[in-house]
Design a protein around this motif. Structure first.
Motif, PDB file in Angstrom:
ATOM      1  N   UNK A 109     -14.045  50.475  -5.978  1.00  0.00           N
ATOM      2  CA  UNK A 109     -15.178  51.217  -6.521  1.00  0.00           C
ATOM      3  C   UNK A 109     -14.785  52.689  -6.560  1.00  0.00           C
ATOM      4  N   UNK A 110     -15.536  53.506  -7.295  1.00  0.00           N
ATOM      5  CA  UNK A 110     -15.218  54.940  -7.320  1.00  0.00           C
ATOM      6  C   UNK A 110     -15.193  55.572  -5.929  1.00  0.00           C
ATOM      7  N   UNK A 111     -16.124  55.216  -5.057  1.00  0.00           N
ATOM      8  CA  UNK A 111     -16.128  55.825  -3.713  1.00  0.00           C
ATOM      9  C   UNK A 111     -14.936  55.345  -2.892  1.00  0.00           C
ATOM     10  N   UNK A 112     -14.508  54.096  -3.076  1.00  0.00           N
ATOM     11  CA  UNK A 112     -13.324  53.621  -2.347  1.00  0.00           C
ATOM     12  C   UNK A 112     -12.077  54.387  -2.778  1.00  0.00           C
ATOM     13  N   UNK A 113     -11.961  54.665  -4.069  1.00  0.00           N
ATOM     14  CA  UNK A 113     -10.816  55.438  -4.555  1.00  0.00           C
ATOM     15  C   UNK A 113     -10.860  56.865  -4.007  1.00  0.00           C
ATOM     16  N   UNK A 114     -12.054  57.455  -3.968  1.00  0.00           N
ATOM     17  CA  UNK A 114     -12.187  58.800  -3.394  1.00  0.00           C
ATOM     18  C   UNK A 114     -11.881  58.792  -1.900  1.00  0.00           C
ATOM     19  N   UNK A 115     -12.273  57.738  -1.197  1.00  0.00           N
ATOM     20  CA  UNK A 115     -11.945  57.632   0.228  1.00  0.00           C
ATOM     21  C   UNK A 115     -10.434  57.546   0.425  1.00  0.00           C
ATOM     22  N   UNK A 116      -9.737  56.868  -0.478  1.00  0.00           N
ATOM     23  CA  UNK A 116      -8.268  56.819  -0.401  1.00  0.00           C
ATOM     24  C   UNK A 116      -7.673  58.211  -0.575  1.00  0.00           C
ATOM     25  N   UNK A 117      -8.216  58.980  -1.510  1.00  0.00           N
ATOM     26  CA  UNK A 117      -7.730  60.348  -1.712  1.00  0.00           C
ATOM     27  C   UNK A 117      -7.982  61.181  -0.460  1.00  0.00           C
ATOM     28  N   UNK A 118      -9.177  61.052   0.119  1.00  0.00           N
ATOM     29  CA  UNK A 118      -9.495  61.803   1.339  1.00  0.00           C
ATOM     30  C   UNK A 118      -8.567  61.395   2.484  1.00  0.00           C
ATOM     31  N   UNK A 119      -8.297  60.083   2.614  1.00  0.00           N
ATOM     32  CA  UNK A 119      -7.391  59.610   3.665  1.00  0.00           C
ATOM     33  C   UNK A 119      -5.979  60.142   3.442  1.00  0.00           C
ATOM     34  N   UNK A 120      -5.545  60.177   2.189  1.00  0.00           N
ATOM     35  CA  UNK A 120      -4.219  60.715   1.877  1.00  0.00           C
ATOM     36  C   UNK A 120      -4.151  62.199   2.227  1.00  0.00           C
ATOM     37  N   UNK A 121      -5.213  62.938   1.924  1.00  0.00           N
ATOM     38  CA  UNK A 121      -5.236  64.359   2.276  1.00  0.00           C
ATOM     39  C   UNK A 121      -5.158  64.543   3.789  1.00  0.00           C
ATOM     40  N   UNK A 122      -5.860  63.701   4.531  1.00  0.00           N
ATOM     41  CA  UNK A 122      -5.787  63.776   5.991  1.00  0.00           C
ATOM     42  C   UNK A 122      -4.383  63.503   6.501  1.00  0.00           C
TER      43      UNK A 122
END
Length: 105
Positions: free
Chosen positions: A33-46
């Protein structure tokens, strides 16, 4: 130690474009879902923060002079996400609101 002059707006635009391409690619190649993809980006940034911070904690690592302060750095990152997510005004050349969603089909 010399200070490099940089254009923060240009850097933001380039990073945003790269993240948007990664986001679009993740949606196109998965059933996220769009939020899951954004969570992946946030996790990658972390994880990127962790690697950069670790490189600056190592006495033989980067010698640029930046010293990570994990708690305040993470708060600053969270605040940057919150401030930009809450912003309703967009003057970007490419706006996701102009994209027609096609679903996972």
């Amino acid at each position: 130690m010399s200070r490099h002059i940089f254009d923060r707006d240009a850097a933001f635009t380039a990073v945003r474009a790269a993240l948007l391409a990664s986001y679009s690619g993740a949606l196109a190649s998965s059933r996220m879902s769009p939020i899951e993809a954004l969570e992946c980006i946030a996790a990658a940034m972390g994880s990127i923060y962790r690697e950069v911070a670790d490189a600056h904690l190592d006495p033989h690592g980067c010698q640029c002079g930046w010293a990570p302060h994990e708690l305040t750095d993470i708060i600053a990152l969270q605040q940057a996400i919150a401030a930009n997510a809450a912003c309703e005004e967009s003057d970007e050349l490419y706006d996701l609101l102009s994209v027609l969603p096609v679903g996972h089909g």
